[in-house]
Design an enzyme around this catalytic site. Structure first.
Site, PDB file in Angstrom:
ATOM      1  N   GLY A 251       0.778  -1.242   0.000  1.00 29.85           N
ATOM      2  CA  GLY A 251       0.000   0.000   0.000  1.00 29.85           C
ATOM      3  C   GLY A 251       0.802   1.282   0.000  1.00 29.85           C
TER       4      GLY A 251
ATOM      5  CB  VAL B 194      -5.053  -6.569  -3.664  1.00 34.88           C
ATOM      6  CG1 VAL B 194      -3.778  -6.150  -2.954  1.00 34.88           C
ATOM      7  CG2 VAL B 194      -6.031  -5.407  -3.806  1.00 34.88           C
TER       8      VAL B 194
ATOM      9  CE1 TYR C 277     -13.484   6.920   3.843  1.00 36.35           C
ATOM     10  CE2 TYR C 277     -14.873   5.307   4.940  1.00 36.35           C
ATOM     11  CZ  TYR C 277     -13.636   5.707   4.477  1.00 36.35           C
ATOM     12  OH  TYR C 277     -12.541   4.883   4.655  1.00 36.35           O
TER      13      TYR C 277
ATOM     14  CE  LYS D 149     -10.980   1.841   4.772  1.00 32.56           C
ATOM     15  NZ  LYS D 149      -9.753   1.133   4.394  1.00 32.56           N
TER      16      LYS D 149
ATOM     17  CB  THR E  61      -3.013   9.684   1.559  1.00 33.72           C
ATOM     18  OG1 THR E  61      -4.387   9.281   1.593  1.00 33.72           O
ATOM     19  CG2 THR E  61      -2.437   9.589   2.966  1.00 33.72           C
ATOM     20  CG  LEU E  62      -1.687   9.822  -4.337  1.00 29.29           C
ATOM     21  CD1 LEU E  62      -1.166   8.727  -5.257  1.00 29.29           C
ATOM     22  CD2 LEU E  62      -2.080  11.059  -5.142  1.00 29.29           C
ATOM     23  CB  ALA E  63      -6.511   6.731  -0.829  1.00 29.71           C
TER      24      ALA E  63
HETATM   25  P1  NAP Z   1      -2.643   5.992  -0.492  1.00 28.62           P
HETATM   26  O1  NAP Z   1      -1.314   6.523  -0.165  1.00 28.62           O
HETATM   27  O2  NAP Z   1      -3.281   6.470  -1.744  1.00 28.62           O
HETATM   28  O3  NAP Z   1      -2.589   4.408  -0.448  1.00 28.62           O
HETATM   29  C1  NAP Z   1      -3.626   3.626  -0.977  1.00 28.62           C
HETATM   30  C2  NAP Z   1      -2.956   2.424  -1.572  1.00 28.62           C
HETATM   31  O4  NAP Z   1      -3.939   1.492  -2.048  1.00 28.62           O
HETATM   32  C3  NAP Z   1      -2.071   2.790  -2.761  1.00 28.62           C
HETATM   33  O5  NAP Z   1      -0.792   2.253  -2.589  1.00 28.62           O
HETATM   34  C4  NAP Z   1      -2.800   2.125  -3.913  1.00 28.62           C
HETATM   35  O6  NAP Z   1      -1.933   1.700  -4.934  1.00 28.62           O
HETATM   36  C5  NAP Z   1      -3.375   0.921  -3.213  1.00 28.62           C
HETATM   37  N1  NAP Z   1      -4.355   0.239  -4.051  1.00 28.62           N
HETATM   38  C6  NAP Z   1      -5.558   0.664  -4.487  1.00 28.62           C
HETATM   39  N2  NAP Z   1      -6.104  -0.287  -5.300  1.00 28.62           N
HETATM   40  C7  NAP Z   1      -5.209  -1.323  -5.335  1.00 28.62           C
HETATM   41  C8  NAP Z   1      -5.182  -2.576  -5.972  1.00 28.62           C
HETATM   42  N3  NAP Z   1      -6.199  -3.012  -6.738  1.00 28.62           N
HETATM   43  N4  NAP Z   1      -4.091  -3.379  -5.785  1.00 28.62           N
HETATM   44  C9  NAP Z   1      -3.051  -2.982  -5.012  1.00 28.62           C
HETATM   45  N5  NAP Z   1      -3.014  -1.790  -4.389  1.00 28.62           N
HETATM   46  C10 NAP Z   1      -4.084  -0.969  -4.557  1.00 28.62           C
HETATM   47  O7  NAP Z   1      -3.706   6.321   0.666  1.00 28.62           O
HETATM   48  P2  NAP Z   1      -3.763   6.014   2.232  1.00 28.62           P
HETATM   49  O8  NAP Z   1      -4.679   7.031   2.778  1.00 28.62           O
HETATM   50  O9  NAP Z   1      -2.398   5.860   2.772  1.00 28.62           O
HETATM   51  O10 NAP Z   1      -4.541   4.624   2.289  1.00 28.62           O
HETATM   52  C11 NAP Z   1      -4.028   3.474   2.955  1.00 28.62           C
HETATM   53  C12 NAP Z   1      -5.140   2.840   3.791  1.00 28.62           C
HETATM   54  O11 NAP Z   1      -5.445   3.697   4.889  1.00 28.62           O
HETATM   55  C13 NAP Z   1      -6.458   2.622   3.055  1.00 28.62           C
HETATM   56  O12 NAP Z   1      -7.028   1.402   3.463  1.00 28.62           O
HETATM   57  C14 NAP Z   1      -7.304   3.773   3.550  1.00 28.62           C
HETATM   58  O13 NAP Z   1      -8.694   3.535   3.450  1.00 28.62           O
HETATM   59  C15 NAP Z   1      -6.839   3.810   4.984  1.00 28.62           C
HETATM   60  N6  NAP Z   1      -7.172   5.024   5.718  1.00 28.62           N
HETATM   61  C16 NAP Z   1      -6.846   6.239   5.212  1.00 28.62           C
HETATM   62  C17 NAP Z   1      -7.174   7.386   5.918  1.00 28.62           C
HETATM   63  C18 NAP Z   1      -6.838   8.750   5.373  1.00 28.62           C
HETATM   64  O14 NAP Z   1      -7.428   9.723   5.835  1.00 28.62           O
HETATM   65  N7  NAP Z   1      -5.921   8.866   4.428  1.00 28.62           N
HETATM   66  C19 NAP Z   1      -7.818   7.275   7.163  1.00 28.62           C
HETATM   67  C20 NAP Z   1      -8.131   6.019   7.663  1.00 28.62           C
HETATM   68  C21 NAP Z   1      -7.812   4.893   6.935  1.00 28.62           C
HETATM   69  P3  NAP Z   1      -2.207   2.213  -6.443  1.00 28.62           P
HETATM   70  O15 NAP Z   1      -2.273   3.694  -6.386  1.00 28.62           O
HETATM   71  O16 NAP Z   1      -1.070   1.638  -7.189  1.00 28.62           O
HETATM   72  O17 NAP Z   1      -3.517   1.595  -6.856  1.00 28.62           O
END
Ligand code: NAP
Length: 265
Positions: A13, A65, A157, A164, A195-197
Site C-alpha cells: 500500500g 490485489v 465516504y 470498511k 494522501t492520494l486516496a
Molecule cells: P494511499 O497513499 O493512496 O494508499 C492507498 C494504496 O492502495 C495505494 O498504494 C494504492 O496503490 C493501493 N491500491 C488501491 N487499489 C489497489 C489494488 N487493486 N491493488 C493494489 N493496491 C491498490 O492512501 P492512504 O490514505 O495511505 O490509504 C491506505 C489505507 O489507509 C487505506 O485502506 C485507507 O482507506 C486507509 N485510511 C486512510 C485514511 C486517510 O485519511 N488517508 C484514514 C483512515 C484509513 P495504487 O495507487 O497503485 O492503486
C-alpha cells in the site's frame, strides 16, 4: 535493539511518501524490522523503489490485489527470498471516484459496491490466506487500516464506509481463524490524513479542519502517530491483542459533541 528486531514485514500500500503504509514502514524500520514492499501498478514502481531502498529494502514486487495470480507470485517470491516472515501490513482501499461524492443513495452503484468491497476488504482475506503458511510457527501479525466511516455515517465516504465495516468484520473472522496458528489480526482506525486516496473523497479538507477543531487533542494525526501504533501492535509487546480495532485519531471518535474554538466558552 528495536521492538521489531529480527522480524520481517511485507508492506502493501505504499504509493507515495505521504502514504500511511510509508509511515508504518518507517516506524517498523526504525524498530529494527526488515521490509519488503509491493506497488499497485507499474507507474508507481519508480516511486516505491527509491523509498524501499532508503530503508534498506531490495524486495519491491508488483501486486494488484484483485489479481489472484499476482498474489500467488508475490508470496512465491517471498518464499524463495525469505522462506518465512512475521508481519503483513495491508493498507489498500479503492472505490470509483464518483461513488465518493454526493448522496450515498444516488452514488452507490452495484459496480462501485463490488469494486470497493473487492479491493478494500476481500483483499485482506486473500492476502492473509497466502501469508499464513509463511508465518507458521512464528508470532505472526497482520494489520489493516480502517476509518470511522465503518461505524458512523460520514459525508461523501459513502460506499467506502460499507467496505470498511466489512473489513472490520474480516479482522474479527480472520483473528478467530488464524489465532490457533499463533497469528494475530488487528486494524488501526486512523484519523484523516492527506494522501492520494483521501484526495478522492469530496470535502476531505473540511474533514481535516473539523478534526483539528474538535478532537480532544485538537490536531490531526501524523504518519508517525499511526506508524508507532502499528509497530507496537505488530510487535511482541502487542502479543495479547487480536481482533482489535485500535483508534489512532486523537480521540475524535470518542466525542459526542465538541464546540469549535470560536464558539467555546
Ligand atoms: P494511499 O497513499 O493512496 O494508499 C492507498 C494504496 O492502495 C495505494 O498504494 C494504492 O496503490 C493501493 N491500491 C488501491 N487499489 C489497489 C489494488 N487493486 N491493488 C493494489 N493496491 C491498490 O492512501 P492512504 O490514505 O495511505 O490509504 C491506505 C489505507 O489507509 C487505506 O485502506 C485507507 O482507506 C486507509 N485510511 C486512510 C485514511 C486517510 O485519511 N488517508 C484514514 C483512515 C484509513 P495504487 O495507487 O497503485 O492503486
Amino acid at each position: 535493539m528495536g521492538i521489531l528486531s529480527g522480524k520481517r514485514a511485507l508492506i502493501v500500500g505504499v504509493a507515495t511518501d505521504r502514504s500511511i503504509a510509508w509511515g508504518i514502514a518507517q516506524a517498523m524500520h526504525a524498530q529494527g524490522a526488515e521490509l519488503a514492499f509491493t506497488y499497485g501498478h507499474e507507474k508507481l514502481k519508480d516511486r516505491v523503489e527509491p523509498l524501499a531502498a532508503s530503508v534498506g529494502s531490495q524486495i519491491v514486487l508488483p501486486l494488484d490485489v484483485t489479481v489472484d495470480a499476482q498474489i500467488d507470485a508475490v508470496f512465491a517470491e517471498l518464499t524463495s527470498r525469505w522462506g518465512h516472515f512475521d508481519i503483513l501490513v495491508h493498507a489498500v482501499a479503492f472505490a470509483p471516484r464518483e461513488a465518493l461524492a454526493g448522496d450515498f443513495v444516488e452514488s452507490t452503484s452495484r459496480e462501485a459496491f463490488r469494486i470497493a468491497h473487492d479491493v478494500s476488504s476481500y483483499s485482506l482475506t486473500a492476502l492473509s490466506r497466502a501469508a499464513a503458511p509463511l508465518m507458521a510457527g512464528r508470532a505472526g501479525a497482520i494489520l489493516t487500516l480502517s476509518y470511522l466511516g465503518a461505524v458512523r455515517s460520514i459525508p461523501a465516504y459513502n460506499v467506502m464506509g460499507l467496505a470498511k465495516a466489512s473489513l472490520e468484520a474480516n479482522v474479527r473472522f480472520l483473528a478467530a481463524d488464524l489465532g490457533p496458528k499463533g497469528i494475530r489480526v488487528n486494524a488501526i482506525s486512523a484519523g484523516p490524513v492527506k494522501t492520494l486516496a483521501a484526495a478522492g473523497i469530496a470535502g476531505f479538507r473540511k474533514m481535516l479542519a473539523q478534526v483539528a477543531q474538535t478532537a480532544p487533542l485538537r490536531r490531526n494525526v501524523s504518519l508517525e502517530d499511526i506508524g508507532n501504533a502499528a509497530a507496537f501492535l505488530c510487535s511482541d509487546m502487542g502479543g495479547g491483542i487480536t481482533g482489535e480495532i485500535l483508534y489512532v485519531d486523537n480521540g475524535f471518535s470518542h466525542v459526542g459533541m465538541s464546540f469549535p474554538p470560536a464558539t467555546e466558552g
